[in-house]
Every structure is written in C-alpha cells, then in structure tokens.
Design an enzyme around this catalytic site. Structure first.
Site, PDB file in Angstrom:
ATOM      1  N   SER B 266       0.851  -1.176   0.000  1.00 53.51           N
ATOM      2  CA  SER B 266       0.000   0.000   0.000  1.00 53.51           C
ATOM      3  C   SER B 266       0.884   1.222   0.000  1.00 53.51           C
ATOM      4  O   SER B 266       2.083   1.130   0.234  1.00 53.51           O
ATOM      5  CB  SER B 266      -0.826   0.044   1.295  1.00 53.51           C
ATOM      6  OG  SER B 266      -1.539  -1.150   1.485  1.00 53.51           O
ATOM      7  N   SER B 304      -3.874  -3.035  -2.319  1.00 54.53           N
ATOM      8  CA  SER B 304      -3.180  -1.825  -1.914  1.00 54.53           C
ATOM      9  C   SER B 304      -4.114  -0.877  -1.186  1.00 54.53           C
ATOM     10  O   SER B 304      -5.208  -0.577  -1.658  1.00 54.53           O
ATOM     11  CB  SER B 304      -2.597  -1.141  -3.160  1.00 54.53           C
ATOM     12  OG  SER B 304      -1.483  -0.354  -2.836  1.00 54.53           O
ATOM     13  N   ASP B 306      -4.374   2.591  -0.643  1.00 57.15           N
ATOM     14  CA  ASP B 306      -3.820   3.844  -1.157  1.00 57.15           C
ATOM     15  C   ASP B 306      -4.673   4.989  -0.640  1.00 57.15           C
ATOM     16  O   ASP B 306      -5.622   5.429  -1.295  1.00 57.15           O
ATOM     17  CB  ASP B 306      -3.769   3.803  -2.680  1.00 57.15           C
ATOM     18  CG  ASP B 306      -2.882   2.663  -3.177  1.00 57.15           C
ATOM     19  OD1 ASP B 306      -2.114   2.098  -2.366  1.00 57.15           O
ATOM     20  OD2 ASP B 306      -2.956   2.323  -4.363  1.00 57.15           O
TER      21      ASP B 306
END
Lengths: 391, 391, 391, 391
Positions: B266, B304, B306
């Site tokens: 991430s 991920s 983000d």
C-alpha cells in the site's frame, strides 16, 4: 432482592452478556420490557420472531458488559454476520453510510472498496476502539485460520465502531481489554438479544435518557420475497426536546432530568438482511437507517457520530476468491419493502433501547434516568396512539 | 565499522529517528542520497529548501524506528501539521481521498465531516493501528490540555494509518507500544526528514525493492502565490515490472530480486501546503496525489491501501469555536500550479523513498534489496534522461 | 494511392461517421495512423483485434461529425454498450468517477444509485448537452418500446457528457440537433472506430494539439480470464508542457504552436469490459482511468471536466426486473490485470487521439495543429524508446 | 365566478406565476392556505416573515406555470440565490446530497468540485431538463455578460433538476420552451412564494395527493446567530400510506383516492441560508433535508429522485477570482440550530405543498385530489395535536 443481569437473563432464557468482575453490580429486578409491550405503535409491517437483528438467520450477537465500582460502565457488543461457527470468516456483501461523521468506525475504507464485510462488527466506547481493533486481529489469527481459497490478511482491517460513554464511564481509564472482546465473540449467539445497559451500550445516553443497545426486525410478506431485515443500534444521541415516540413530542412533554452530557453522543446502526442485495444496494439500505433515526426526532447534531453499516447474509460466495462466484440480486425496483422495513426497524430499535435501559449511576456519581414507562404510556394514551400490546 | 542511524543522522545534521532497543541494528555507512543526487529529472517546478514536507512552515515530523533482533523491523512516523508547540492542537483544514481502500486510516469520518485535521497524522504498520490510535488519545489528554474555546473531545478521533510490513517484520508480535508514539511526537521537528528504512517505513517494500519513507516539495513562483506543497509517503506498494522512474520502465529493466510479498502493499501519501485552501479544495489536492503515484507506474492494485490526506497550515482560525473565524481562500482557478506541485512532489517523494532505502534482512531471514543506484543511473543515461545533480 | 476517411471506412466495412452538410468539408488524404504505427511503446499487455472499445463484444459506436463553413466544428459520439439491436435497452452494470468535476455528465445520479447504465452514452459539446439529452428520451420512446418486465421510464435519465469545443466551433450557435443523435445511434456499429476529428471529438484540443476521439483496448491472458477492456476518450485537456508520450516530455520538446484556449478543456473516458464486475468494482475501474490519464502528463486542471464511466457487458440479467437475476462476479483479488489493462488502454487511447487528429481551422479562423508524427518519432528514437510498429 | 391564478395572486399581493396560454385554466377561488393556518404543529423554532425560502435575504423565486387544454400541466421554477440584479451571477458556496438518485440534477459535478452554485437553480419536469439547461446558457450569454475578474464559461454548467409529472401532464410532448425559462428568470422576486400547482410543481403528485411547490423557513434566535434557513421543495414523492403529518399517520387514515402513478415520483429540496457556511458545511445541511423529509413518512423509494441542494448567500466573495477572498465561517459546533432549522423547514415545506395544492385533472382525464383540509384538521383534533393558527 437484587438480581444480577446474568441471573435475570438466564431466567428469561436469553443468551447472557458476559459481565466481568461485576458481581456487585446491581441490576433492576424487572423482566425485559420492549416498546411494543408498552403499547407503542410502529409502522411498516410485521416483526420477526425475536424482533431482533438475530431474526436474520445466522446472525449472532455477543455482549461483554463491564460494570465495576463507581466508574466502570462500559463494554462491547460483537455482531457476527454469519455466526461464530465455520462460516464466521466467510465475507458478506456490505456497505456503510455516514450521516454525521463525528465518530469512528474502523475498516470502512475496505468495506467501501471491496463491498465486503469480513468478520465481526464490534461496537464499544470511543477510547477503546484501538485495543478492540487490534484484538480482533489477534483473535482471528488464533481462532480463524485461513480458509482454502480465502484471504487471510483481511483480518488486518477489523470493523470496530464507537460512541462516547464518558458521562457514566471513566473513559480515560482503559477498562476494555482484549479478553473482553474474546468473551463476546465466544459467547455470541442467535436468539433474543439483551438490550439497554449491556455490551457497548452499557454507559450510553440517548435523548437525555439512559440509552444503550436496542434491536428490532421486520419480515416482508411472501409476495415481497419474505425477506427479513434486522437492526441493532448503540444509541447515545440526541437532545431531550427532540425525542419523538410514535411521532409524538415525548421529549417536550418529559423535560425533567435531562442527562448531563446531553448531545455529546452518537448512534451506531447495523442493518442486517437475508435479501440478496449487492454492495451498492446495501449502501441504499444503510442510508435509509437515517430516515428511521429521524422518526425518533434526531437531527444528527454536530457532535454525533452517526455511522451506519448494512450487510446481507445472502450470497454465501460473495467473498470467494476462486472461480466466478454465482450470485443473485434483488432487482432495484423490488427494494421498496426493504426500505420500509429498514426505516421501521431502525425507529423501533431506538425506542427499544430507551425502553430497555435502566437508570444508572456511574462516574463521579452522575445519574442518568431511564425513560419512565408510565409517562410514555400516558402520553400515548392521551394522544390516542396507545395500541394493545402484541400477544 | 558499523554506524548506527542516530549517529549518522546526527552527523548529517538531521533530526534523528528514535531507535528503540536497537543497539545492534546495523545501518549502512552512507550519506543520505536522494533521487536528484543521482540525476533523476522531475517535473513541475522548484523544490523547497529541504525538498521535504517540512518546507511547509510549521510542519514537524518525528520517527520512531524499531529494529531489533531478527524479527523487529517496524516503527511509526508522526506528522504534526502545526508542530509540537502550543499550536499542536490547533486544527487545520484537511481532506482525504481513497484511491484504493484496502487499508486503514482512522479518524477520516470526522475529517470528511468537519473539514478539519486535528492533531497528528501517524503512519505505522497494519497491526499496530489500534495501539497507536489509543495512545494518541492518552498523549493528548496528558500533554495537550484543552485550549480556551477549543474542543477537547476531538482527541477521541486520532488519525492513524498503516501499511503492511509483514514481509520483513514479525507483524503479529505487537512491537509498537504507546511509548514509541510518545517518543515520535516528542522528537518531531522541522528541517530535513530522514527517509527510507525509518519510522513507519522501516520494514516496507515498494515495487519489489526496499521502500519506506520518502518526501519532497515544490515552491510556486511568486506570481503564482509563492506557496509551498510538501509531500511525505510511506511507500509499500507496486509490482516490480510496473516501476517507472522519469517515465522510463526501470522495473522492466531490473527484473532480478523482486521481493517476496510483492504487491501485498500500500502507499500512504500526506500532502501539506501553506496555500489557503478550504476543505473541498484540499480534497482536490489529495486526489492529485493519485496522479503523481501513477507517474511511478502504479495501478493501485486490489491489495493496496492507497489512502491520501491533505492539509493546509494557512487559516489559523480554521477550527476556532468562538465567533466567526476570518478566513481566506485561494480561488479555484488559481489552483493549477498547486495541482502540478502535488503531482510532482508525490512522484519525487516515492522515488526518494526508493533511493534512500537500504537493503534489509528481517523476519524469517527474508531480504529485500534496495534499488541499485548505479543501475538506475545507467538506465537514465542510456535513455538520455540523466540530468546534472542539483547543487 | 490516397484514400479519404469516408471511403476507407466504407471499404473496411465500418459504419462511417455521418457528416452532415459537409460535402465540401475537406478530409485529410491520409491513411489512418495510430500510435503503435509510429512506434510508440505502451505497457500492460496485448491489444484486442481493433485496439478499440469495440473489442468488447457487443459494444457499438456511432459518430455524427458536423463540419460546415467556417464555424461549425462539432458533433457527437454515441456508445451503445449492448449494440443497437434488441439488447440496446438491456441495462449493464456501470459506475462513474469524477477526477475533476468541471464538466457535465447527465444521468450519473442514477448510475450511482442503481449501479446500471441503461441505454447509450453520448459525448458532445458543452452547450449541446441539453438538446442531445432530451433527444435520447425522444429516440427511446419511438424506437425502443418497453421490454416485458423492464422499466420504461429509465429513458428519462440519459447519459450525455461534454467537453468544450468553443475554440474551433461557434459553440453558442446550436448546431447539434436531435436528428444528429438519431443518425449516430442508427449508424452505431462494432468494428474499427474512427478517431481524431470525428463525432464529439471533431473540434477538440488536447495538450495544445488537435485532439478528439481516441480508443484502445487490452485483452487479458487466458490464465487471467481472457477478458477484454476497451477505452474510448474524447480528449480535450491539458497544457502543452505537460504532455508525456511513453513517459518522455514530448510537450516540453515541441513547444511551438500551442493552441489558443489551452487548458480550457476536459477529457471524457469511457471504459468497457466483458469481465463480470459488479457496480462497485466498475467504480474501481473508472478510478483507474485517472492513472492512465496521468501517464500522459495530465494534472486534471481546475478547468477540466474529467468525468469517467465504466460498464460491463457481462451479466445480461443485471437489470432484469423479474425474479432474482443470476449473476457472476470476478473476485476482487483477480482484478489487478483489469486495473493494468484500464491504465494501459486509457494512456494509449489518448495518444491515439493525438496521433489521429488532423490540423483544423475553424471559428474565427483559429487553427489548432496536429501533433507532428515525425517529431514524435524523432523524440522516441533519440531516447531509445522507438519500437517496431505492430504488424 | 372563476378567478385565475394571476388575478388571485395579484389580489393577494403575491408575485405571480407567469401563466402561458392558460387563459382558460380554472383556478379554485380560494385564498392561499398554509399548513399553520390549518393548525398543524411544527418543530424547531420560529418562521421568517414569509415562512418561505425568500426569507433568506436576496433569494428570488420565479415560476412559469403551463396549464393548457387537457394535457399540459407543467412548468418550471427558478431560484436565484442572489436575486436577478447585478449580483445574479455572483457565485454562492453550495453543496448537494443525493438521498436517492433516481433523478436528474445537472451541474452537480461542478458544485461538488468547486463548492459553488453559480447562477439559478431551476426545477422542471423530467423530459424538459435538456431544453431548460441549454436555455440557461443562452440566457446567461445574453443577459449576464462576464463580470470583471469573473469566469464566463461557468454558464456552461447550469443546475436544472426534475421530477416526473407524466401522470397529469403529457410529458412526451415538449411543452416547456426556452422562453418559459426566460419568463421565470425575468419575473423572479423576493417576497411570498406561490405554492402548490405552480411552476415546476404544477403537475406533481405527493403521497397520492396533489403535490407541487412548497416552502417554509426558520429564523434562529439572536444568541444562535439570528440566521435564516429557507427551504423550497418540488414534492412529487411518496405512497399514500406513508404520509405523516405532525407525526400522525394521516395517510393511513385517508386511504381513498390515492393517485395513479403513486410512488413514481421524487422530491427536490433546495435549502438556502444566510449563515456563513463553507461548502462542506452546506453538504451537511443538504443531508439534513433527508431527516425533514423522513418526518413526513417518506422512505425514499427506489423510483424516487431525492436530490437536495444547499447554498449560502453569505460570503459575497466566495467565487471571486482575484486576490484572496476574505471569508467567514460558522464553527461546526454552532451548527446544531441550523440542522434543526433545516429539518423543521423541510418538513413544513412539504406539508405546505400538500396544503396549497388543489385537485387537478389533466392528461388522459386523470384526476389527482388535494389533501382535504377538513379531514386533516379532524385528525389533528382527534389526536390532541391541533394548534391555534399563527396570527
């Protein structure tokens, strides 16, 4: 004679809250009473068997109630969408909605992104969100080994939400510990759900009365699919004057004794259904919880963390990582009965929380009084809104 | 000869990371190198003095780096938007954006609702979010008594975010403790920001190379307002083949040694500015961080988290509770240079993290290798993209 | 031999753009050239047969191009997710994402709410959104009678989006009329898609060069499911200096002749796939279009309406109103190849638009020049990035 | 004797709706009656002078009502946040919220992005959104030349919203034309606002009764800032059984004569205030409109386009493009009275729409009956909820 909650609950045939170190905590010697028992009318159809979130098959609820000495009035409530058996870690479709974001619900970035609720939803006090969140990861690592084809790391993003019980509870003293979470998860059960001063709701205040946990449900007619909607709230919100019951200005009529800390609170609403809804449809359900809340008079004040989550126990393959899971979906234009059910069950769950809660004295000797049942009945009677209790 | 980070950092005149119980942790005997030192070209204008988030006046950063034995490779990084002095608790306007929500950032419901960032933003590992979050509440209760006219309960909703360092760090063993947060907050400083294997970035992996903390900044021309944009990333994302540096497919060219746990990660991006932006404008800035990230080749994979946050140190009265705070706002149609600055500084901060990180061996003997500087320079040279190092 | 566009298109069995009253409108006497023909390298896998949105089976595209006199340089482009046959009105799952909302895309409130794209997606100029939107309702009422079990009123919420062609087109003179929409819908076809100065892209400007319609596609490996992602853009965005091609600063190198009205524009991106994605997953795809856009250098300026829409042609029963439609879903953790495909096809579609567009003179004698192919090849060559043309 | 609306309205000192070609349209010979005149109690404080959205200083409202022959029962309503004078084009801070997105409100991508409402907000029927939208652009180009330092192109993104009047109006015949918009804008005025079967509300149906336009306001106490909140609704939503008035189940009690097309509708809610709220705070206000709506019994059915917009007339420099506009902001923790005001005024505006609307016969001879005032009073009386009419 004083009867403690565990005893009472056992007598009533209710799955008991795990009360820690609370042997001396007095509990009023009354049989659980619910809003319909008092003659409060509610809209939008019939309830399920328990009139609880557990009417949605598979859903289990566990409370840990912490009442100790003069300052500990807190706890946590765990909702397991697929129970605590082998399906506990099987994801559900889910969604969230923030009516007013002055609160915390961890894990929601992933709910929004993935459309999944993975594992338990836990409700506790504001300052204990962290310890409970990390404890869910620990519990999962030990008890729920990864399923074949399933993801394991998801346990890194637990869903833990909070409301503030600092009026009755010494919230800066960290009373909630990992073992309290473990106990709630291990004792989670289907069936009737204790309400009021239990679990995460132990120290909560609602419309200036004692609040806490409440629950209710609706079952759709067979022609509408026969689906069930269950709602559980941790109710800690609202100013006294705002309170409506059955549309009547009950808060205006019972002005005395509004609790200190009035309107510092929040409400968490969890909506469960067995209707096969996709994530974007569940977000629609979560949004309708706001409309049920509004029927009790709330305006979602600035200080309120009004965070709602909805999940569906249908579509067991929702989170399968292998192949292409086969799903079904209820068409959008058949959702109206579910919207009504959500609005109705949310309104009723909140009133149930108020009716079930008992007057409590806690931190710094503060007392928050319960909604007086007789006054409520009198107001309903006077306005021609009292209905015969359900059989 | 082994030189420990604290020594190195002291020599370099850098505010040092607090290394706990890490006397034996070896640190490569190199002077900090940054992407521009290697001749990497970047777009969108000039950097600030430190080429760091701390170029935004007032912003302080503190790291606690935990490197112990074979299994502890973690830590936390605290960003104090208004430093750690008397303004530490003065709210800033802020906003968040989730490019891919497979991660946790607590406190964001309130950031979205209030438009405010209140107190520190802390970056750590996934399984430590809870302990750190509760510790922020404890710290605030002790160190930051309520300001006159200010809210106190806001400390109930700390902002703590995470990426997963389980490749190099024994993440299920709870190494991060409240005192580590306290140390980072107490040591937070303006000036140069250590990068690479420090703080929350200690055990992180990025594009299959060793990743971690990176930072960069841009200063607008006077005619554009002269504002500063600073970015700090905790970079733990991406598959090797995706990596672009200066638009060139560096990850395709250096295929060997991609780390285990590739693309389990991430990236957290924090954007600071002194431009007077309102919350909805800061959300626009947070969204632009995605465009800077994309220039390094990322596609924001499913795994991920983000999560991006932007804040403005302008408008000191943003969170005042008394009267009507006087504010200013940069008009929307003057924001383009800030968008460019955010995109440019984000791209550069990520490459800085890769350049600063050093090869690390950790949990279960796993090794993640650093981006080889010589290979990077060779690729840039071959494609006519190597630029003279900044003076 | 030189072949004009209309002729070529007819020869290729392609439904040609309907050019109204444009008998005299000169069309450059060149064979269509695409970015790969010039040796531009692109990432993230293989293209489909046409390298166009129409590689997604069933998708049809129709253009109406309006070039008349000195001032009319506009048109519209219609995308029919399920073609123009009997399935034209069968809803698809769909989603939208606004990277920068300085633009209009009607119908999106219902896309967000229902998760459905119902009927065509039409791209036109800013001032013609209204007339086109109402015309879709009229067309649907006449040509697409309600299906049994289907909703009819959905045709009340057409999806029509815009970018601003006021540099080359006399946009305040209402040139686009209902019959132009009808023609585009009636001529919509599968197969190759004309690019550049056609349809809604006729008068558009991109990075200070002539822009317009572009398209591209990616096909996943069989092991990844073999799905197709197709992208179509109406590219009207960006400042010259920002332009990247294959990661190289082409806009910095070709500074001359940046168009008037630089950065008054926007980009519309439509992503189609046959992968069985649910609405919340399609929203993830729409968000990835931003990352492909970023790879061409864009920062999504304040004046840009960067509105993206994604739909899936899988799940034919997505909008069925009867029973419980049977659906399938690609698991989230298998989406990464689709993210890469979306990023790659978006980047390529934009470069295709630039490569296909021809220099145009229009309103008030303004001229916008095309990206010079030779200069582009020279830059790629010089940086060692020129690749052999696809066969 | 038949009295036409214009006459009546003139007699009543009300700014009249512009009725086009409707010389023969009969209007009931009654004085406008409002909910408080009938003794309906409402919560949350005192109303403004007109109990209308125009109590917010500067706000002007203009209606064009189209009643012709048997099939034309439609129109449009324009709200000018800063009146129709020289400030007409001066932007306001604004925000939107979609409770249920089965509807259209153009221009909202830019409202969300910019935080601004620029120019009028127009309400009309579903199939006329396009023509009205383009007409706003034409009107603005002619009447509102660009201000120095202001943007001109903003007029490309008008805000036009709709509800469906196809039960009483031949909606597929395009009755609404540009000149109808121009008339509404040219006649927009402060002061009392005609309600019921006027403007965009002409042919609307609400809870199976005749609906349409309604409005109400609240004025905060001086200690709360003395701000005004005004609400205007175009009410076309709800099933009969759901209707609550003053919390009482009026829809359950008056079951007869529910209109055809029951629950095909929607509600548009516009909230105006002079409190200095920033865009993210106005979004909070827009969300509260849902709570006011809920108090009338609505569940926001699937077919309902429940789209809300809020704006603030404070901060005249909100949209200035030069320098750094000086702004003020009401602190978040002083917003509760505004939340209550919004909830209260929304509830009242809806009931006002029902009370003001008159029985109408239209397309295909369909009749929708008005809420019977006597029945309403009788129900209130019986439940002890009738209050003395306001003086």
């Amino acid at each position: 004679m004083k009867i403690h909650w565990p005893v009472l609950v056992a007598l009533a045939g209710v799955a008991g809250p795990a009360v820690r170190g609370a042997a001396e905590a007095p509990v009023p010697a009354v049989t659980p009473v619910r809003a319909r028992d008092l003659g409060v009318p509610f809209a939008f159809g019939a309830t399920g068997h328990w009139n609880a979130i557990t009417d949605v098959a598979g859903v289990a609820v566990g409370h840990t109630t912490l009442i100790e000495g003069e300052s500990v009035r807190t706890g946590l409530t765990a909702i397991l969408p697929r129970g605590r058996g082998e399906d506990a870690t099987r994801p559900c479709f889910g969604a969230v909605f923030a009516l007013n974001g002055n609160g915390e619900m961890t894990g929601t970035a992933w709910v929004r992104e993935s459309g999944l609720v993975e594992g338990p939803v836990v409700l506790t006090n504001t300052n204990s969100v962290g310890v409970v969140r990390d404890a869910v990861i620990q519990y999962a690592a030990r008890r729920w080994p990864p399923r074949p084809g399933g993801a394991w790391t998801f346990w890194s993003l637990p869903i833990v939400a909070e409301t503030w019980d600092g009026t009755l509870n010494d919230i800066y003293d960290p009373h909630v510990r990992p073992e309290h979470l473990f106990a709630a998860l291990d004792s989670a059960a289907a069936g009737p759900v204790p309400e009021g001063n239990v679990g995460g709701g132990t120290g909560m205040t609602c419309y200036g009365f004692k609040g806490g946990i409440g629950t209710a449900s609706r079952v759709l007619a067979r022609a509408q699919g026969g689906y069930t909607v269950g709602v559980l709230v941790q109710a800690n919100h609202g100013r006294r004057q705002q309170l409506l019951v059955a549309g009547l200005p009950v808060g205006e009529e019972i002005r005395e004794g509004a609790a200190p800390g009035d309107e510092m609170g929040s409400i968490l609403i969890v909506v469960a259904t067995d209707a096969p809804l996709l994530p974007h449809q569940l977000e629609r359900l979560a949004r309708r919880a706001a409309l049920g809340l509004a029927r009790t008079g709330a305006v979602a004040g600035n200080g309120s963390g009004d965070l709602f989550l909805a999940f569906s126990t249908a579509n067991p393959g929702a989170g399968d990582g292998e192949g292409l899971p086969a799903l079904t979906m209820l068409p959008n234009d058949r959702m109206d009965p579910l919207f009504e059910a959500t609005v109705g069950a949310t309104e009723e769950a909140i009133v149930n929380a108020l009716v079930a809660a008992r007057t409590m004295t806690g931190f710094r000797g503060r007392t928050v009084t319960a909604l007086p049942h007789d006054r409520l009945r009198e107001i309903l009677q006077r306005h021609g809104r009292l209905v015969p209790a359900a059989p």
